[in-house]
Design a protein around this motif. Sequence first.
Motif, PDB file in Angstrom:
ATOM      1  N   PHE A  37     -12.417   9.822  -0.490  1.00 47.59           N
ATOM      2  CA  PHE A  37     -12.857   9.008  -1.619  1.00 47.59           C
ATOM      3  C   PHE A  37     -12.125   9.492  -2.856  1.00 47.59           C
ATOM      4  CE2 PHE A  37     -16.162   8.689  -5.107  1.00 47.59           C
ATOM      5  CZ  PHE A  37     -15.919   7.360  -5.389  1.00 47.59           C
ATOM      6  N   VAL A  38     -11.437   8.573  -3.522  1.00 46.77           N
ATOM      7  CA  VAL A  38     -10.742   8.868  -4.770  1.00 46.77           C
ATOM      8  C   VAL A  38     -11.388   8.003  -5.840  1.00 46.77           C
ATOM      9  CG1 VAL A  38      -8.529   8.831  -5.981  1.00 46.77           C
ATOM     10  CG2 VAL A  38      -8.596   9.320  -3.520  1.00 46.77           C
ATOM     11  N   LEU A 102     -11.775   2.931  -7.740  1.00 45.41           N
ATOM     12  CA  LEU A 102     -12.269   3.661  -6.579  1.00 45.41           C
ATOM     13  C   LEU A 102     -11.505   3.254  -5.327  1.00 45.41           C
ATOM     14  CD1 LEU A 102     -16.055   2.876  -7.248  1.00 45.41           C
ATOM     15  CD2 LEU A 102     -14.790   4.872  -8.071  1.00 45.41           C
ATOM     16  N   VAL A 103     -11.262   4.211  -4.463  1.00 45.52           N
ATOM     17  CA  VAL A 103     -10.633   3.950  -3.171  1.00 45.52           C
ATOM     18  C   VAL A 103     -11.377   4.765  -2.123  1.00 45.52           C
ATOM     19  CG1 VAL A 103      -8.544   4.176  -1.757  1.00 45.52           C
ATOM     20  CG2 VAL A 103      -8.346   3.552  -4.172  1.00 45.52           C
ATOM     21  N   VAL A 112      -5.956   3.670  10.195  1.00 48.78           N
ATOM     22  CA  VAL A 112      -6.370   3.831   8.805  1.00 48.78           C
ATOM     23  C   VAL A 112      -7.096   2.558   8.388  1.00 48.78           C
ATOM     24  CG1 VAL A 112      -4.190   2.941   7.843  1.00 48.78           C
ATOM     25  CG2 VAL A 112      -5.629   4.445   6.455  1.00 48.78           C
ATOM     26  N   MET A 113      -8.113   2.733   7.572  1.00 51.71           N
ATOM     27  CA  MET A 113      -8.835   1.598   7.003  1.00 51.71           C
ATOM     28  C   MET A 113      -9.197   2.001   5.575  1.00 51.71           C
ATOM     29  SD  MET A 113     -12.361  -0.177   8.317  1.00 51.71           S
ATOM     30  CE  MET A 113     -11.689  -1.239   9.560  1.00 51.71           C
ATOM     31  N   PHE A 114      -9.031   1.061   4.651  1.00 55.86           N
ATOM     32  CA  PHE A 114      -9.404   1.386   3.279  1.00 55.86           C
ATOM     33  C   PHE A 114      -9.945   0.157   2.561  1.00 55.86           C
ATOM     34  CE2 PHE A 114      -4.967   0.120   2.786  1.00 55.86           C
ATOM     35  CZ  PHE A 114      -5.005  -0.690   1.658  1.00 55.86           C
ATOM     36  N   GLY A 161      -3.412   6.285  -6.405  1.00 54.33           N
ATOM     37  CA  GLY A 161      -3.338   6.538  -7.838  1.00 54.33           C
ATOM     38  C   GLY A 161      -4.107   5.486  -8.616  1.00 54.33           C
ATOM     39  N   THR A 162      -4.207   5.710  -9.896  1.00 52.51           N
ATOM     40  CA  THR A 162      -4.887   4.749 -10.759  1.00 52.51           C
ATOM     41  C   THR A 162      -3.917   3.642 -11.142  1.00 52.51           C
ATOM     42  OG1 THR A 162      -4.257   5.859 -12.805  1.00 52.51           O
ATOM     43  CG2 THR A 162      -6.279   6.632 -11.721  1.00 52.51           C
TER      44      THR A 162
END
Length: 184
Positions: A37-38, A102-103, A112-114, A161-162
């Motif tokens: 979580f970012v 948020l990611v 991978v899943m996002f 990144g943002t």
Amino acid sequence: MPKLEINQIIFEGEGRAEIFSFRPENVEKERRGNLFFVGNIAKSISPKDSNYYILNSLAAILKKEYYASPILQSSQAFEATLKKVNAFLMKIEPAVKNNLELVVIILWDNHVMFSSFGIPEILLIRGNRIFRLTKQAPKTNQHFQQLTKGTVKADDRIIVGTSALTHWLAMPSFISRILKHSWS
């Protein structure tokens, strides 16, 4: 599952940024893989502000819900988890919500899943190529909506990144440095 290497670099400016990574705590949950979580609050915020720890609260919900039911597949658990997170986000005042990027990423086996909230940047580096996994859209979403699924290879790199990263992505010298970086 190949050994996962995690490198974290945070360049903070105004606001608050956090990276959380969670691994399965027992063999029963191992098939779920890793949860990342970012989060970024894009405005200056004081530790005395009640919203200062919102990223920590979101991370706690993510970890608890994602690893809660061992009978669900990773993708099913991810979808159920995002529903809980969205319920939490609905309670947040719009002035704070509008400053969130948020990611959430899950990695298991070679999958991978996002999903993202706000306008973050997600890049995949594969060999000599950079793939932009997020599309720029007006910041109108009020919750996690779209799930993106794919496969990853052993030497792939994922950069989160943002929205400020968008500026750097337009610079050929920045792209060149990312591609040449060893990451180990």
